[in-house]
Write a protein that holds these residues in place. Sequence first.
Motif, short mmCIF file in Angstrom:
data_model
loop_
_atom_site.label_atom_id
_atom_site.label_comp_id
_atom_site.label_asym_id
_atom_site.label_seq_id
_atom_site.Cartn_x
_atom_site.Cartn_y
_atom_site.Cartn_z
N PHE A 230 -3.57 3.26 -14.89
CA PHE A 230 -4.48 2.43 -14.23
C PHE A 230 -4.65 1.18 -14.94
N ILE A 231 -4.39 1.23 -16.57
CA ILE A 231 -4.66 0.01 -17.24
C ILE A 231 -3.53 -0.87 -16.72
N GLU B 110 -3.22 13.83 -23.99
CA GLU B 110 -3.64 12.70 -24.38
C GLU B 110 -3.21 12.35 -25.71
N SER C 6 0.55 12.34 -9.43
CA SER C 6 -0.21 13.52 -9.20
C SER C 6 0.67 14.61 -9.37
N LEU D 216 -4.08 -2.71 -13.40
CA LEU D 216 -5.33 -3.46 -13.36
C LEU D 216 -4.73 -4.56 -14.13
N PHE E 110 1.05 -1.25 -0.09
CA PHE E 110 0.07 0.13 0.02
C PHE E 110 0.83 1.30 -0.28
N THR F 292 -3.89 9.12 -21.47
CA THR F 292 -2.97 10.06 -20.78
C THR F 292 -2.37 9.19 -19.87
N GLY G 35 -2.06 9.02 -16.80
CA GLY G 35 -2.87 8.29 -15.78
C GLY G 35 -3.58 7.37 -16.24
N ASP G 36 -4.13 7.30 -17.44
CA ASP G 36 -5.06 6.01 -17.71
C ASP G 36 -4.01 5.06 -18.09
N GLN H 122 1.79 15.28 -12.88
CA GLN H 122 1.00 15.71 -13.67
C GLN H 122 0.60 17.14 -13.41
N TYR H 123 0.82 17.55 -12.30
CA TYR H 123 0.76 19.00 -11.72
C TYR H 123 1.79 19.65 -12.30
#
Lengths: 288, 264, 90
Positions: C51-52, C35, C25, C55, C14, C45, C47-48, C28-29
């Motif tokens: 995530f992919i 994209e 983050s 997962l 975690f 992007t 972040g996408d 990104q900032y």
Amino acid sequence: MNKIENNKAWFLVLPVFILVAFSAIIPLMTVVNYSVQDVFDTNTRYFVGTEWFKAILNDAALQSALMKQFMFSFTTLSIEIPLGIGIALLMPKRGMAASLCLVLIALPLLIPLNVVGTIWQIFTRSDIGLMGWSLREMGVAYNISRNPVDAWATIILMDVWHWTPLIALLCYSGLRSIPEAYYQAARIDRASRWAIFRYIQLPKLTNVLIIGILLRFMDSFMIYAEPFVLTGGGPGSSTTFLSQALTTMAIGQFDVGPAAAFSIIYFLIILAVSWVFYTTIMNMQKEK
Amino acid sequence: MKSRIALIVYILFILLPIYWLLNMSFKTNQEILGAITFWPQNFTFENYQKILTDPSWYKGYINSMIYVSLNMVISLTVALPAAYAFSRYKFVGDKHLFFWLLSNKMAPPAVFVLPFFQLYSSVGLFDTHIAVALAHCLFNIPLAVWILEGFMSSVPKEIDETAYIDGYSFPRFFAKIFIPLIGSGIGVTAFFLFMFSWIELLLARTLTATEAQPIQVIMTRTVGASGIDWGVLAAAGVLTIIPGIFVIYFVRNHIAKGFALGRT
Amino acid sequence: MSWMVWTTPTAGFFIGIGLILASMSIWQYVSPSIERKGFLPIKTTRGDRLFIGLLTSAFIHLGIVGFTDLSILVATAISAIWMAILMRWG
């Protein structure tokens, strides 16, 4: 709509974030912790690594519960969505009749899940239930506690009864948002009934249908109380869906380790399917 | 004409099981277990009397209504500003935050039952109404944000801009101008919040014992040693439907007015 | 806290996820990602793709742990390579 770049918007989202995180992240972390241990109580526990995951993934009963789950979700959705759209198209547009229709059709949605199970359990009993009794009088051999096919048919019928109204309600509302001028234009063009549906009504329905389909997928994939009350998962384990298998494991047998591993796999499946679905639709909309 | 008939057949299909429950609730157990009768032969209020005069029964309704209302208030209060942020602004992580919120609607409650019990016990909220209300926020807040965001996106941004130029502060603009504009949206959202909180069973059952136990859990005790008390069970079932009828009656106009939700 | 039955590996897991999210983050900032279209069928992007990647890595781990006798480290190694490919060319 063009959105403004503004990171201060985070402050507006913060309360939601904190409240949901409290109920989501702490329990999720705990479930992950359970999944790698054999827990007797908080002081007596042993680290077992990935053993539970291996056991769960190779458990034949759970694999079959997963297959049944997909079959169930697919069947109910493919009945409820067309039927719901159809009902929405048939409903009266205004006046007392429209209000009455809305109230009557929404009724099943507002009944607690286990009461829905109870209603159908009573309704299908051959001694005291109208449907069970009528079928018996007509000479149909119908028994949900003996025949798996009857049990399946009844659960699907119950789910259609309970949830088609959600699709109908959402679609009805989507249809009402179409300006009358569109229909007039179509009438001037002598458009067929099908053309009106395909090119005027259906595009307006896509947004509400997305919400409807996603909600229905998530909820049908987690169905628990209704079949539990109606059939208890039987006959045998023919109607034992994932949630029930999980609950039996976690509460009934108190095997929190395997149950937690199971939960994580379950969650990952729903997450993946929903993500693919969500992304596909969002991209389709963007292209339009 | 054909379509009228189809609609009536569908409504009959909806009403028949409910009618059967209603029918049973006015019968004595003897009549229920005897021959099938299509309406009560010995009409009786006994079953309802039993529920409405016994505090351990009717308190279940009060408990359910308390936590459902609490949940609706909490969910709407926090979801309104959040939905506004999602509909008007771009910010770091917005898309992912939105999907994360939705993903909580996907978490099967069965997953969370045990940790929830321990979490709420450890903060001393076990068997309180607020515990159930907070737990239901897990799926209701994301839903509220989702639906409200759709309504808010359909309000032109020029309205916000004009208000700010006219010297409105954000809170005053939000309360005085914006919220009345999406009144229907709030009505529709409230309906869905009520619905999902009212019908939920697993979390409500896990987080309560005696003080805050909802009616759908109390109902299960009609199954006694001497068999099931069918009449009382049916009456309790009928009573769980009534609050829903009021709610749908109040929001029917908002739904009939029409909404096309959507993110762009 | 004790009822959460923490173990060192899960705590590490975690903390790792938390650090990844925090650094993404900040990244990104500091320099917002635009994209783009890579070998994935959709525009993504940074972040996408993260995530992919996370997962699919979860499913790679499940597959290897569940259906082979290989060590979990093999799954982690494969995931790391896959993640790198995805972030760079996805």
